[in-house]
Design a protein around this motif. Structure first.
Motif, PDB file in Angstrom:
ATOM      1  N   GLY A  15      71.576  60.670  23.150  1.00 25.60           N
ATOM      2  CA  GLY A  15      72.363  60.053  24.204  1.00 25.60           C
ATOM      3  C   GLY A  15      72.241  58.536  24.207  1.00 25.60           C
ATOM      4  O   GLY A  15      71.640  57.928  23.319  1.00 25.60           O
ATOM      5  N   ALA A  16      72.788  57.914  25.252  1.00 24.87           N
ATOM      6  CA  ALA A  16      72.913  56.459  25.311  1.00 24.87           C
ATOM      7  C   ALA A  16      71.587  55.736  25.523  1.00 24.87           C
ATOM      8  O   ALA A  16      71.401  54.650  25.013  1.00 24.87           O
ATOM      9  CB  ALA A  16      73.886  56.069  26.424  1.00 24.87           C
ATOM     10  N   PHE A  17      70.673  56.288  26.273  1.00 23.74           N
ATOM     11  CA  PHE A  17      69.476  55.537  26.653  1.00 23.74           C
ATOM     12  C   PHE A  17      68.201  56.064  26.001  1.00 23.74           C
ATOM     13  O   PHE A  17      67.107  55.837  26.507  1.00 23.74           O
ATOM     14  CB  PHE A  17      69.339  55.515  28.179  1.00 23.74           C
ATOM     15  CG  PHE A  17      70.534  54.884  28.825  1.00 23.74           C
ATOM     16  CD1 PHE A  17      70.753  53.525  28.716  1.00 23.74           C
ATOM     17  CD2 PHE A  17      71.464  55.654  29.501  1.00 23.74           C
ATOM     18  CE1 PHE A  17      71.872  52.929  29.288  1.00 23.74           C
ATOM     19  CE2 PHE A  17      72.580  55.069  30.079  1.00 23.74           C
ATOM     20  CZ  PHE A  17      72.785  53.708  29.972  1.00 23.74           C
ATOM     21  N   VAL A  18      68.336  56.764  24.901  1.00 23.63           N
ATOM     22  CA  VAL A  18      67.187  57.267  24.141  1.00 23.63           C
ATOM     23  C   VAL A  18      67.467  57.058  22.659  1.00 23.63           C
ATOM     24  O   VAL A  18      68.551  56.628  22.285  1.00 23.63           O
ATOM     25  CB  VAL A  18      66.926  58.771  24.419  1.00 23.63           C
ATOM     26  CG1 VAL A  18      66.521  59.011  25.859  1.00 23.63           C
ATOM     27  CG2 VAL A  18      68.142  59.622  24.093  1.00 23.63           C
ATOM     28  N   ASP A  19      66.491  57.391  21.828  1.00 26.72           N
ATOM     29  CA  ASP A  19      66.722  57.307  20.396  1.00 26.72           C
ATOM     30  C   ASP A  19      66.551  58.692  19.776  1.00 26.72           C
ATOM     31  O   ASP A  19      66.339  59.679  20.481  1.00 26.72           O
ATOM     32  CB  ASP A  19      65.818  56.260  19.741  1.00 26.72           C
ATOM     33  CG  ASP A  19      64.340  56.585  19.885  1.00 26.72           C
ATOM     34  OD1 ASP A  19      63.993  57.750  20.189  1.00 26.72           O
ATOM     35  OD2 ASP A  19      63.531  55.676  19.688  1.00 26.72           O
ATOM     36  N   ALA A  20      66.621  58.760  18.470  1.00 27.58           N
ATOM     37  CA  ALA A  20      66.572  60.048  17.775  1.00 27.58           C
ATOM     38  C   ALA A  20      65.259  60.786  17.994  1.00 27.58           C
ATOM     39  O   ALA A  20      65.201  62.010  17.849  1.00 27.58           O
ATOM     40  CB  ALA A  20      66.832  59.846  16.290  1.00 27.58           C
ATOM     41  N   VAL A  54      76.840  70.904  11.671  1.00 28.17           N
ATOM     42  CA  VAL A  54      76.979  71.282  13.071  1.00 28.17           C
ATOM     43  C   VAL A  54      76.506  70.076  13.866  1.00 28.17           C
ATOM     44  O   VAL A  54      75.355  69.665  13.735  1.00 28.17           O
ATOM     45  CB  VAL A  54      76.123  72.529  13.420  1.00 28.17           C
ATOM     46  CG1 VAL A  54      76.177  72.809  14.915  1.00 28.17           C
ATOM     47  CG2 VAL A  54      76.589  73.738  12.626  1.00 28.17           C
ATOM     48  N   LEU A  55      77.401  69.458  14.658  1.00 26.87           N
ATOM     49  CA  LEU A  55      77.028  68.300  15.453  1.00 26.87           C
ATOM     50  C   LEU A  55      76.540  68.761  16.816  1.00 26.87           C
ATOM     51  O   LEU A  55      77.241  69.492  17.519  1.00 26.87           O
ATOM     52  CB  LEU A  55      78.224  67.355  15.626  1.00 26.87           C
ATOM     53  CG  LEU A  55      78.782  66.715  14.360  1.00 26.87           C
ATOM     54  CD1 LEU A  55      80.016  65.876  14.696  1.00 26.87           C
ATOM     55  CD2 LEU A  55      77.729  65.873  13.674  1.00 26.87           C
ATOM     56  N   VAL A  56      75.327  68.346  17.185  1.00 29.48           N
ATOM     57  CA  VAL A  56      74.708  68.714  18.460  1.00 29.48           C
ATOM     58  C   VAL A  56      74.497  67.439  19.250  1.00 29.48           C
ATOM     59  O   VAL A  56      73.864  66.506  18.755  1.00 29.48           O
ATOM     60  CB  VAL A  56      73.362  69.435  18.243  1.00 29.48           C
ATOM     61  CG1 VAL A  56      72.761  69.858  19.576  1.00 29.48           C
ATOM     62  CG2 VAL A  56      73.539  70.648  17.329  1.00 29.48           C
ATOM     63  N   ALA A  57      75.015  67.383  20.480  1.00 26.52           N
ATOM     64  CA  ALA A  57      74.951  66.153  21.266  1.00 26.52           C
ATOM     65  C   ALA A  57      74.299  66.374  22.616  1.00 26.52           C
ATOM     66  O   ALA A  57      74.452  67.428  23.233  1.00 26.52           O
ATOM     67  CB  ALA A  57      76.348  65.599  21.476  1.00 26.52           C
ATOM     68  N   HIS A  58      73.610  65.321  23.069  1.00 20.04           N
ATOM     69  CA  HIS A  58      73.040  65.298  24.415  1.00 20.04           C
ATOM     70  C   HIS A  58      73.612  64.102  25.162  1.00 20.04           C
ATOM     71  O   HIS A  58      73.770  63.023  24.591  1.00 20.04           O
ATOM     72  CB  HIS A  58      71.516  65.190  24.343  1.00 20.04           C
ATOM     73  CG  HIS A  58      70.883  64.982  25.685  1.00 20.04           C
ATOM     74  ND1 HIS A  58      70.413  63.766  26.092  1.00 20.04           N
ATOM     75  CD2 HIS A  58      70.697  65.839  26.714  1.00 20.04           C
ATOM     76  CE1 HIS A  58      69.932  63.878  27.316  1.00 20.04           C
ATOM     77  NE2 HIS A  58      70.102  65.117  27.712  1.00 20.04           N
ATOM     78  N   SER A  59      73.952  64.295  26.427  1.00 21.73           N
ATOM     79  CA  SER A  59      74.366  63.220  27.320  1.00 21.73           C
ATOM     80  C   SER A  59      75.630  62.535  26.801  1.00 21.73           C
ATOM     81  O   SER A  59      76.612  63.189  26.442  1.00 21.73           O
ATOM     82  CB  SER A  59      73.207  62.242  27.505  1.00 21.73           C
ATOM     83  OG  SER A  59      73.503  61.249  28.461  1.00 21.73           O
ATOM     84  N   TYR A  60      75.593  61.211  26.750  1.00 28.77           N
ATOM     85  CA  TYR A  60      76.746  60.411  26.323  1.00 28.77           C
ATOM     86  C   TYR A  60      77.213  60.773  24.911  1.00 28.77           C
ATOM     87  O   TYR A  60      78.401  60.657  24.589  1.00 28.77           O
ATOM     88  CB  TYR A  60      76.374  58.924  26.379  1.00 28.77           C
ATOM     89  CG  TYR A  60      77.405  58.021  25.770  1.00 28.77           C
ATOM     90  CD1 TYR A  60      78.568  57.686  26.472  1.00 28.77           C
ATOM     91  CD2 TYR A  60      77.236  57.509  24.488  1.00 28.77           C
ATOM     92  CE1 TYR A  60      79.521  56.867  25.903  1.00 28.77           C
ATOM     93  CE2 TYR A  60      78.191  56.679  23.925  1.00 28.77           C
ATOM     94  CZ  TYR A  60      79.325  56.362  24.635  1.00 28.77           C
ATOM     95  OH  TYR A  60      80.267  55.562  24.065  1.00 28.77           O
ATOM     96  N   ALA A  61      76.317  61.240  24.065  1.00 28.13           N
ATOM     97  CA  ALA A  61      76.678  61.560  22.686  1.00 28.13           C
ATOM     98  C   ALA A  61      77.748  62.647  22.607  1.00 28.13           C
ATOM     99  O   ALA A  61      78.426  62.780  21.591  1.00 28.13           O
ATOM    100  CB  ALA A  61      75.446  61.976  21.894  1.00 28.13           C
ATOM    101  N   TYR A  80      77.204  71.114  22.682  1.00 27.00           N
ATOM    102  CA  TYR A  80      76.941  70.165  23.766  1.00 27.00           C
ATOM    103  C   TYR A  80      75.731  70.633  24.565  1.00 27.00           C
ATOM    104  O   TYR A  80      75.733  71.739  25.100  1.00 27.00           O
ATOM    105  CB  TYR A  80      78.161  70.073  24.686  1.00 27.00           C
ATOM    106  CG  TYR A  80      79.395  69.561  23.972  1.00 27.00           C
ATOM    107  CD1 TYR A  80      79.717  68.209  24.013  1.00 27.00           C
ATOM    108  CD2 TYR A  80      80.225  70.421  23.257  1.00 27.00           C
ATOM    109  CE1 TYR A  80      80.832  67.724  23.352  1.00 27.00           C
ATOM    110  CE2 TYR A  80      81.347  69.940  22.598  1.00 27.00           C
ATOM    111  CZ  TYR A  80      81.648  68.597  22.650  1.00 27.00           C
ATOM    112  OH  TYR A  80      82.748  68.125  21.998  1.00 27.00           O
ATOM    113  N   VAL A  81      74.697  69.775  24.640  1.00 29.71           N
ATOM    114  CA  VAL A  81      73.475  70.083  25.392  1.00 29.71           C
ATOM    115  C   VAL A  81      73.415  69.119  26.568  1.00 29.71           C
ATOM    116  O   VAL A  81      73.101  67.938  26.387  1.00 29.71           O
ATOM    117  CB  VAL A  81      72.213  69.930  24.513  1.00 29.71           C
ATOM    118  CG1 VAL A  81      70.963  70.233  25.311  1.00 29.71           C
ATOM    119  CG2 VAL A  81      72.305  70.809  23.273  1.00 29.71           C
ATOM    120  N   ALA A  82      73.749  69.594  27.772  1.00 28.88           N
ATOM    121  CA  ALA A  82      73.796  68.725  28.957  1.00 28.88           C
ATOM    122  C   ALA A  82      74.518  67.428  28.598  1.00 28.88           C
ATOM    123  O   ALA A  82      73.987  66.334  28.761  1.00 28.88           O
ATOM    124  CB  ALA A  82      72.390  68.459  29.484  1.00 28.88           C
ATOM    125  N   ALA A  83      75.728  67.567  28.087  1.00 29.04           N
ATOM    126  CA  ALA A  83      76.460  66.430  27.526  1.00 29.04           C
ATOM    127  C   ALA A  83      77.885  66.372  28.064  1.00 29.04           C
ATOM    128  O   ALA A  83      78.435  67.367  28.531  1.00 29.04           O
ATOM    129  CB  ALA A  83      76.505  66.542  26.004  1.00 29.04           C
TER     130      ALA A  83
END
Length: 120
Positions: A15-20, A54-61, A80-83
């Motif tokens: 997401g936007a406010f974290v890193d990998a 397979v693209l897996v995203a959290h939050s803003y991602a 989408y994980v809480a995204a």
């Protein structure tokens, strides 16, 4: 252990406010299950994996993979994980407007957000 070359690679998008590194626990579990997993610091830099992903995203991602994955031929699935999960052409502001801050939200909560954002 890795999967056969035809199996998709799981690409975890932060997401936007974290890193990998926010995916560290998930990476360990998926690798233990025998899956190939990558968590690039910025998906838009490109990742030449040469096989389906397979693209897996959290939050803003979620907004990022919605755009990236919609046109890419090598994307097997979007997760989408809480995204955010915008429809084609939908902007995040429209999604946020559907879920405004409740009127009964305590002012202390609102002020804490303003202070954290440097607005107070």
């Amino acid at each position: 252990m890795s999967t056969p070359d035809l199996a998709p690679t799981v690409v975890l998008v932060h997401g936007a406010f974290v890193d990998a590194s926010s995916w560290t626990g998930v990476i360990a579990e998926l690798k233990a299950a025998g899956l190939d997993v990558v968590a690039p610091p910025n998906l838009l830099r490109g990742e030449g994996l040469g096989r389906p992903v397979v693209l897996v995203a959290h939050s803003y991602a979620g907004a990022v993979i919605s755009q990236t994955g919609s046109d890419a031929r090598n994307v097997a699935a979007l997760v989408y994980v809480a995204a955010y999960a915008p429809e084609a052409g939908e902007i995040l502001g429209a999604i946020n407007a559907r879920y405004p801050l409740p009127q009964e939200a305590p002012l202390d909560f609102v002020h804490a957000i303003e202070e954290a954002d440097g607005l107070a």
